[in-house]
Motif scaffolding. Structure first.
Motif, PDB file in Angstrom:
ATOM      1  N   GLY A  70       0.784  -1.227   0.000  1.00 20.49           N
ATOM      2  CA  GLY A  70       0.000   0.000   0.000  1.00 20.49           C
ATOM      3  C   GLY A  70       0.811   1.270   0.000  1.00 20.49           C
ATOM      4  N   ALA A  71       2.133   1.181   0.140  1.00 15.94           N
ATOM      5  CA  ALA A  71       2.973   2.372   0.137  1.00 15.94           C
ATOM      6  C   ALA A  71       3.074   2.937  -1.280  1.00 15.94           C
ATOM      7  N   SER A  72       3.090   4.267  -1.376  1.00 16.44           N
ATOM      8  CA  SER A  72       3.173   4.913  -2.681  1.00 16.44           C
ATOM      9  C   SER A  72       4.575   4.768  -3.268  1.00 16.44           C
ATOM     10  N   MET A  73       4.634   4.505  -4.562  1.00 14.73           N
ATOM     11  CA  MET A  73       5.919   4.430  -5.255  1.00 14.73           C
ATOM     12  C   MET A  73       6.493   5.818  -5.540  1.00 14.73           C
ATOM     13  N   GLU A  74       5.644   6.852  -5.470  1.00 12.77           N
ATOM     14  CA  GLU A  74       6.069   8.225  -5.738  1.00 12.77           C
ATOM     15  C   GLU A  74       6.738   8.323  -7.107  1.00 12.77           C
ATOM     16  N   LEU A  75       6.035   7.857  -8.109  1.00 10.17           N
ATOM     17  CA  LEU A  75       6.559   7.900  -9.468  1.00 10.17           C
ATOM     18  C   LEU A  75       6.409   9.296 -10.039  1.00 10.17           C
ATOM     19  N   ASN A  76       7.345   9.675 -10.896  1.00 12.11           N
ATOM     20  CA  ASN A  76       7.230  10.916 -11.644  1.00 12.11           C
ATOM     21  C   ASN A  76       7.101  10.573 -13.125  1.00 12.11           C
ATOM     22  N   ASP A  77       7.123  11.595 -13.964  1.00 13.72           N
ATOM     23  CA  ASP A  77       6.916  11.374 -15.400  1.00 13.72           C
ATOM     24  C   ASP A  77       7.965  10.446 -15.993  1.00 13.72           C
ATOM     25  N   GLU A  78       9.217  10.681 -15.645  1.00 10.23           N
ATOM     26  CA  GLU A  78      10.289   9.850 -16.198  1.00 10.23           C
ATOM     27  C   GLU A  78      10.177   8.412 -15.706  1.00 10.23           C
ATOM     28  N   ASP A  79       9.751   8.240 -14.456  1.00 11.72           N
ATOM     29  CA  ASP A  79       9.587   6.882 -13.922  1.00 11.72           C
ATOM     30  C   ASP A  79       8.516   6.115 -14.688  1.00 11.72           C
ATOM     31  N   VAL A  80       7.405   6.785 -15.018  1.00 11.21           N
ATOM     32  CA  VAL A  80       6.327   6.112 -15.752  1.00 11.21           C
ATOM     33  C   VAL A  80       6.820   5.653 -17.115  1.00 11.21           C
ATOM     34  N   ILE A  81       7.617   6.481 -17.772  1.00 16.27           N
ATOM     35  CA  ILE A  81       8.176   6.097 -19.071  1.00 16.27           C
ATOM     36  C   ILE A  81       9.110   4.896 -18.917  1.00 16.27           C
ATOM     37  N   THR A  82       9.910   4.896 -17.843  1.00 12.62           N
ATOM     38  CA  THR A  82      10.824   3.774 -17.595  1.00 12.62           C
ATOM     39  C   THR A  82      10.056   2.496 -17.286  1.00 12.62           C
ATOM     40  N   VAL A  83       8.973   2.627 -16.508  1.00 16.61           N
ATOM     41  CA  VAL A  83       8.148   1.459 -16.190  1.00 16.61           C
ATOM     42  C   VAL A  83       7.572   0.853 -17.464  1.00 16.61           C
ATOM     43  N   GLU A  84       7.080   1.705 -18.362  1.00 18.26           N
ATOM     44  CA  GLU A  84       6.511   1.210 -19.615  1.00 18.26           C
ATOM     45  C   GLU A  84       7.574   0.501 -20.455  1.00 18.26           C
ATOM     46  N   ALA A  85       8.795   1.053 -20.468  1.00 16.30           N
ATOM     47  CA  ALA A  85       9.873   0.413 -21.210  1.00 16.30           C
ATOM     48  C   ALA A  85      10.238  -0.941 -20.597  1.00 16.30           C
ATOM     49  N   THR A  86      10.235  -1.027 -19.280  1.00 14.69           N
ATOM     50  CA  THR A  86      10.547  -2.293 -18.615  1.00 14.69           C
ATOM     51  C   THR A  86       9.487  -3.347 -18.913  1.00 14.69           C
ATOM     52  N   LEU A  87       8.217  -2.951 -18.821  1.00 18.03           N
ATOM     53  CA  LEU A  87       7.140  -3.906 -19.112  1.00 18.03           C
ATOM     54  C   LEU A  87       7.182  -4.354 -20.571  1.00 18.03           C
ATOM     55  N   THR A  88       7.517  -3.436 -21.472  1.00 20.34           N
ATOM     56  CA  THR A  88       7.632  -3.807 -22.888  1.00 20.34           C
ATOM     57  C   THR A  88       8.758  -4.812 -23.091  1.00 20.34           C
ATOM     58  N   ARG A  89       9.850  -4.608 -22.373  1.00 21.21           N
ATOM     59  CA  ARG A  89      10.974  -5.550 -22.454  1.00 21.21           C
ATOM     60  C   ARG A  89      10.572  -6.914 -21.935  1.00 21.21           C
ATOM     61  N   VAL A  90       9.841  -6.930 -20.818  1.00 18.64           N
ATOM     62  CA  VAL A  90       9.405  -8.204 -20.243  1.00 18.64           C
ATOM     63  C   VAL A  90       8.417  -8.894 -21.183  1.00 18.64           C
ATOM     64  N   ALA A  91       7.511  -8.115 -21.783  1.00 20.14           N
ATOM     65  CA  ALA A  91       6.487  -8.688 -22.659  1.00 20.14           C
ATOM     66  C   ALA A  91       7.070  -9.249 -23.950  1.00 20.14           C
ATOM     67  N   SER A  92       8.303  -8.847 -24.285  1.00 18.07           N
ATOM     68  CA  SER A  92       8.935  -9.382 -25.495  1.00 18.07           C
ATOM     69  C   SER A  92       9.505 -10.782 -25.289  1.00 18.07           C
ATOM     70  N   ASP A  93       9.436 -11.286 -24.068  1.00 20.50           N
ATOM     71  CA  ASP A  93       9.878 -12.657 -23.796  1.00 20.50           C
ATOM     72  C   ASP A  93       9.091 -13.609 -24.698  1.00 20.50           C
ATOM     73  N   PRO A  94       9.764 -14.554 -25.366  1.00 16.19           N
ATOM     74  CA  PRO A  94       9.037 -15.486 -26.254  1.00 16.19           C
ATOM     75  C   PRO A  94       7.929 -16.255 -25.554  1.00 16.19           C
TER      76      PRO A  94
END
Length: 207
Positions: free
Chosen positions: A96-120
C-alpha cells in the motif's frame, strides 16, 4: 590398616569407572565456541541476515536479470488468469505504500514492461491505458490535456503518479483475437471522440 587401604583403592577404582562411563565429550562444544568467537562466515549466516527482497518500484525502474525473470513469471501468471490479457497497475507497492513515481519513472516502467512482454513465452504488447498525470492544470485554472507520449513536464515531475497498463498476448490465430466494436452516435460536439479517447487512452482527445 591393610583393609582400610584396600577399601580406598577399591573406591578409587569405582570412581574411575564412573568417570569413564559418564564422561562428556566436549569437542563439539569447543568447536562451536571457536566458530562463534572467530566472527563467523557466509556459511554461518542466518536466514534473517539474507538480503531482503527488492521492492516492485526497484524491479521496474532498475531491473536486473533476476527482476526481469520475476516480472515475466508474474505476467505469465496474470495472463493465464485473464485468458490472454491483464492489467498491470503501478503507483503503489503491494503493502500500500506509494511508489512516488514521476513522469520519467512512468516512461521507464513502460519500457521495462515492454521488455518483459517481449519474452518469447509471453509475446505480448503493452499499452498505457490510464495515467493520472495525463492532464495538467495551468495557472489560469483551466485543465489541458497532455498526450501520453508527451515529454515529461517539470511541474508534474515531483508529484506522485499512477499508471495502468494493458498487457495482451499477440494473437496467433484469428480465433485468438479479442475485439470489441463500439458504435457511437451523437450530434456534433456531443463528445463522441472525447469519450472514446478517455476510454481507450486515459486522456482527452487531441483532435
Amino acid at each position: 590398616m591393610t583393609d582400610e587401604l584396600t577399601a580406598r583403592v577399591a573406591g578409587m577404582d569405582i570412581a574411575a569407572d564412573m568417570a569413564s562411563k559418564y564422561a562428556v565429550d566436549t569437542s563439539l562444544f569447543d568447536a562451536l565456541v571457536d566458530k562463534a568467537s572467530s566472527g563467523g562466515n557466509s556459511e554461518s549466516a542466518t536466514p534473517a541476515a539474507a538480503e531482503a527482497p527488492r521492492a516492485l518500484k526497484q524491479r521496474l525502474l532498475q531491473p536486473d536479470d533476476a527482476d526481469i525473470a520475476f516480472l515475466a513469471d508474474r505476467l505469465l501468471q496474470r495472463l493465464a488468469e485473464g485468458h490472454g490479457e491483464c492489467m498491470f497497475e503501478t503507483g503503489y507497492e503491494e503493502g500500500g505504500a506509494s511508489m512516488e513515481l514521476n513522469d520519467e519513472d512512468v516512461i521507464t516502467v513502460e519500457a521495462t514492461l515492454t521488455r518483459v512482454a517481449s519474452d518469447p513465452r509471453i509475446d505480448a504488447f503493452v499499452q498505457r491505458l490510464y495515467d493520472s498525470g495525463a492532464a495538467s492544470t495551468a495557472s489560469d485554472g483551466v485543465t489541458h490535456a497532455r498526450a501520453i507520449g508527451d515529454k515529461p513536464s517539470k511541474k508534474s515531475a515531483a508529484g506522485a503518479r499512477v499508471a495502468n497498463f494493458l498487457v495482451r498476448r499477440r494473437p496467433q490465430r484469428v480465433e485468438d483475437m479479442l475485439e470489441v466494436r463500439v458504435a457511437v452516435v451523437g450530434n456534433v460536439d456531443a463528445g463522441k471522440s472525447t469519450m472514446l479517447g478517455v476510454l481507450t487512452q486515459g486522456g482527452l482527445d487531441d483532435g
